[in-house]
Design a protein around this motif. Structure first.
Motif, short mmCIF file in Angstrom:
data_model
loop_
_atom_site.label_atom_id
_atom_site.label_comp_id
_atom_site.label_asym_id
_atom_site.label_seq_id
_atom_site.Cartn_x
_atom_site.Cartn_y
_atom_site.Cartn_z
N ASN A 1 -61.19 63.19 -98.30
CA ASN A 1 -61.91 64.46 -98.26
C ASN A 1 -61.28 65.39 -97.21
O ASN A 1 -61.17 65.02 -96.04
CB ASN A 1 -63.38 64.23 -97.92
CG ASN A 1 -64.17 63.70 -99.10
OD1 ASN A 1 -64.53 64.43 -100.01
ND2 ASN A 1 -64.44 62.40 -99.08
N CYS A 2 -60.92 66.55 -97.65
CA CYS A 2 -60.30 67.55 -96.76
C CYS A 2 -60.34 68.88 -97.48
O CYS A 2 -60.06 68.95 -98.69
CB CYS A 2 -58.85 67.13 -96.46
SG CYS A 2 -57.94 68.30 -95.43
N ILE A 3 -60.68 69.93 -96.76
CA ILE A 3 -60.77 71.23 -97.44
C ILE A 3 -59.41 71.68 -97.96
O ILE A 3 -59.33 72.49 -98.88
CB ILE A 3 -61.39 72.31 -96.52
CG1 ILE A 3 -60.51 72.59 -95.30
CG2 ILE A 3 -62.81 71.93 -96.11
CD1 ILE A 3 -60.94 73.83 -94.53
N LEU A 4 -58.32 71.15 -97.40
CA LEU A 4 -56.99 71.46 -97.92
C LEU A 4 -56.79 70.88 -99.32
O LEU A 4 -55.92 71.33 -100.07
CB LEU A 4 -55.90 70.92 -96.98
CG LEU A 4 -55.87 71.49 -95.57
CD1 LEU A 4 -54.75 70.84 -94.76
CD2 LEU A 4 -55.71 73.00 -95.58
N ASP B 1 -61.83 70.08 -101.17
CA ASP B 1 -63.14 69.47 -100.95
C ASP B 1 -64.00 70.38 -100.07
O ASP B 1 -63.50 71.29 -99.41
CB ASP B 1 -62.97 68.10 -100.31
CG ASP B 1 -62.13 67.18 -101.17
OD1 ASP B 1 -62.47 67.01 -102.36
OD2 ASP B 1 -61.13 66.62 -100.68
N ASN B 2 -65.29 70.08 -100.02
CA ASN B 2 -66.22 70.93 -99.28
C ASN B 2 -66.29 70.60 -97.80
O ASN B 2 -66.82 71.38 -97.01
CB ASN B 2 -67.62 70.83 -99.89
CG ASN B 2 -67.69 71.38 -101.30
OD1 ASN B 2 -67.00 72.35 -101.62
ND2 ASN B 2 -68.50 70.76 -102.14
N SER B 3 -65.79 69.40 -97.44
CA SER B 3 -65.91 68.99 -96.05
C SER B 3 -64.85 67.96 -95.71
O SER B 3 -64.09 67.52 -96.58
CB SER B 3 -67.31 68.40 -95.78
OG SER B 3 -67.51 67.25 -96.59
N SER B 4 -64.82 67.56 -94.46
CA SER B 4 -63.83 66.59 -93.99
C SER B 4 -64.28 65.16 -94.30
O SER B 4 -65.44 64.91 -94.62
CB SER B 4 -63.63 66.75 -92.49
OG SER B 4 -64.85 66.53 -91.80
N GLU B 5 -63.34 64.22 -94.17
CA GLU B 5 -63.63 62.81 -94.42
C GLU B 5 -64.52 62.23 -93.32
O GLU B 5 -64.47 62.67 -92.16
CB GLU B 5 -62.31 62.02 -94.50
CG GLU B 5 -62.45 60.57 -94.88
CD GLU B 5 -63.16 60.38 -96.20
OE1 GLU B 5 -64.33 59.92 -96.16
OE2 GLU B 5 -62.58 60.71 -97.25
N THR B 6 -65.33 61.24 -93.71
CA THR B 6 -66.23 60.58 -92.75
C THR B 6 -66.02 59.07 -92.70
O THR B 6 -66.59 58.40 -91.84
CB THR B 6 -67.70 60.83 -93.14
OG1 THR B 6 -67.97 60.20 -94.41
CG2 THR B 6 -68.00 62.32 -93.22
N PHE B 7 -65.20 58.53 -93.60
CA PHE B 7 -65.19 57.10 -93.89
C PHE B 7 -63.91 56.41 -93.43
O PHE B 7 -62.81 56.96 -93.56
CB PHE B 7 -65.37 56.92 -95.40
CG PHE B 7 -65.75 55.54 -95.85
CD1 PHE B 7 -66.71 54.79 -95.18
CD2 PHE B 7 -65.17 55.00 -96.98
CE1 PHE B 7 -67.06 53.53 -95.62
CE2 PHE B 7 -65.53 53.74 -97.43
CZ PHE B 7 -66.47 53.00 -96.75
N LEU B 8 -64.04 55.20 -92.90
CA LEU B 8 -62.95 54.29 -92.58
C LEU B 8 -61.89 54.91 -91.68
O LEU B 8 -60.72 55.03 -92.05
CB LEU B 8 -62.30 53.74 -93.86
CG LEU B 8 -63.18 52.81 -94.70
CD1 LEU B 8 -62.38 52.17 -95.81
CD2 LEU B 8 -63.87 51.77 -93.85
N SER B 9 -62.32 55.26 -90.49
CA SER B 9 -61.39 55.76 -89.48
C SER B 9 -61.80 55.20 -88.12
O SER B 9 -62.81 54.49 -88.01
CB SER B 9 -61.39 57.29 -89.44
OG SER B 9 -62.49 57.76 -88.67
N GLU B 10 -61.05 55.55 -87.10
CA GLU B 10 -61.38 55.14 -85.74
C GLU B 10 -62.68 55.80 -85.25
O GLU B 10 -63.31 55.33 -84.30
CB GLU B 10 -60.25 55.52 -84.78
CG GLU B 10 -58.88 54.99 -85.17
CD GLU B 10 -58.80 53.49 -85.16
OE1 GLU B 10 -59.54 52.84 -84.38
OE2 GLU B 10 -58.02 52.93 -85.96
N ILE B 11 -63.08 56.88 -85.90
CA ILE B 11 -64.29 57.61 -85.51
C ILE B 11 -65.44 57.11 -86.37
O ILE B 11 -65.76 57.69 -87.41
CB ILE B 11 -64.11 59.13 -85.65
CG1 ILE B 11 -62.79 59.59 -85.03
CG2 ILE B 11 -65.29 59.87 -85.02
CD1 ILE B 11 -62.46 61.04 -85.30
N ILE B 12 -66.06 56.01 -85.97
CA ILE B 12 -67.13 55.42 -86.76
C ILE B 12 -68.35 56.34 -86.73
O ILE B 12 -68.78 56.79 -85.68
CB ILE B 12 -67.48 54.02 -86.22
CG1 ILE B 12 -66.27 53.09 -86.35
CG2 ILE B 12 -68.68 53.43 -86.97
CD1 ILE B 12 -66.47 51.73 -85.75
#
Length: 305
Positions: free
Chosen positions: A40-43, A46-57
């Motif tokens: 997910n990325c507006i580029l 998509d409407n918003s950024s990614e939230t899943f499976l990253s260092e930023i839980i």
């Protein structure tokens, strides 16, 4: 009853009698998820950024805005982590299955060239790395067809396997309807392949796993150190290997470039591989080869799973 569409029994205690190729006690299957650039990325529209499976839980979605840190975390997977991982499998002559998101493959032709050179399987991981829950069936069908066509463009042939990951209620029916797949892996319900009966046409399932999976480095109550993952890999391997003396099973291992590709986590995978390659009675293979084996030895007869 709602439960008629679910199977709570499966093989029960009546496991199929067979041996994997070369009398192997256990089929071991490594999956490398390649999602970087299709999250997910507006580029990406998509409407918003990614939230899943990253260092930023627990990362929040940035509505109509870029999340620069999230983007760079994903980019680490395609820029650095993936090459460390591919080198390890090449050195040990291990074939793997890549769950490739079509839009991510498009972003990195060099990666596509390398996995084809290494003779890995590319199972389609959808058009985009997004959640398909609630997406209209016709749109999901269109995305599926676009994903197939894009993978043909990038890899030279159509995928024989499918894995959405974040599915809708329609996903399996659409996969069966498309008709060109040997299997799908949007299932976590067994240690062996089985035949799905959601459609009149039989459809083979090669189950996947969310526990023997580096994604737990990026979830609550997950792995914190490489030792946690290594120990879990070993415990799973030992259990299934011991059971394989009487009832052979399959061990799936899920990996992500931006997760296991980090130096501090990579050693867990390296140590595990160095351990299992000493066994001559396991079959380390690709998912498409497991599917072909199962279809040959356990063709759908209208009664079996």
């Amino acid at each position: 009853m709602a439960t008629v569409q679910r199977d709570f029994v499966g093989y029960g205690n009546n496991y199929p009698v067979f041996k994997w190729p070369n009398n192997a006690k256990l089929a071991v299957q490594f999956v490398l998820n390649y999602e970087e650039g299709a999250e997910n990325c507006i580029l990406n529209g998509d409407n918003s950024s990614e939230t899943f499976l990253s260092e930023i839980i627990g990362a929040p979605a940035y509505e109509n805005a870029r999340h620069m840190s999230m983007e760079s975390i994903y980019e680490y997977g395609s820029r650095a982590g993936v090459w460390r991982i591919l080198d390890l499998f090449r050195i040990n002559n291990i074939p793997i299955t890549v769950f490739g998101v079509a839009k991510a493959l498009e972003q990195n032709p060099l990666f596509c060239e390398q996995i084809l050179k290494d003779n890995h399987e590319v199972c389609c991981h959808g058009l985009k790395w997004i959640n398909y829950h609630g997406i209209p069936k016709d749109i999901e069908r269109t995305h599926m067809q676009e994903a197939i066509e894009l993978q043909i463009k990038m890899c030279g042939s159509r995928p024989l396997g499918w894995y959405t990951g974040r599915t809708s209620e329609n996903t399996r029916k659409l996969v069966a309807e498309e008709g060109g797949f040997l299997y799908d892996s949007d299932d976590y319900s067994d240690d062996l392949p089985f035949w799905s009966k959601v459609e009149s046409k039989p459809h083979l399932i090669i189950p996947y796993t969310l526990d023997v999976n580096d994604m737990r480095f990026a979830t609550n109550q997950g792995f914190n150190t490489s030792d946690h993952f290594f120990n879990y890999l070993m415990d799973t391997f030992n259990t299934l290997y011991n059971e394989g003396s009487t009832h052979p099973k399959m061990m799936s291992i899920g990996l992500h470039c931006r997760l296991i590709g980090r130096p501090g986590r990579f050693q867990s995978l390296k140590k595990f591989i160095e351990h299992i390659i000493n066994f001559d009675n396991i079959w380390i293979t690709k998912r498409e080869d497991i599917a072909k084996f199962w279809m040959k030895n356990f063709p759908f007869d209208g009664e079996n799973n």
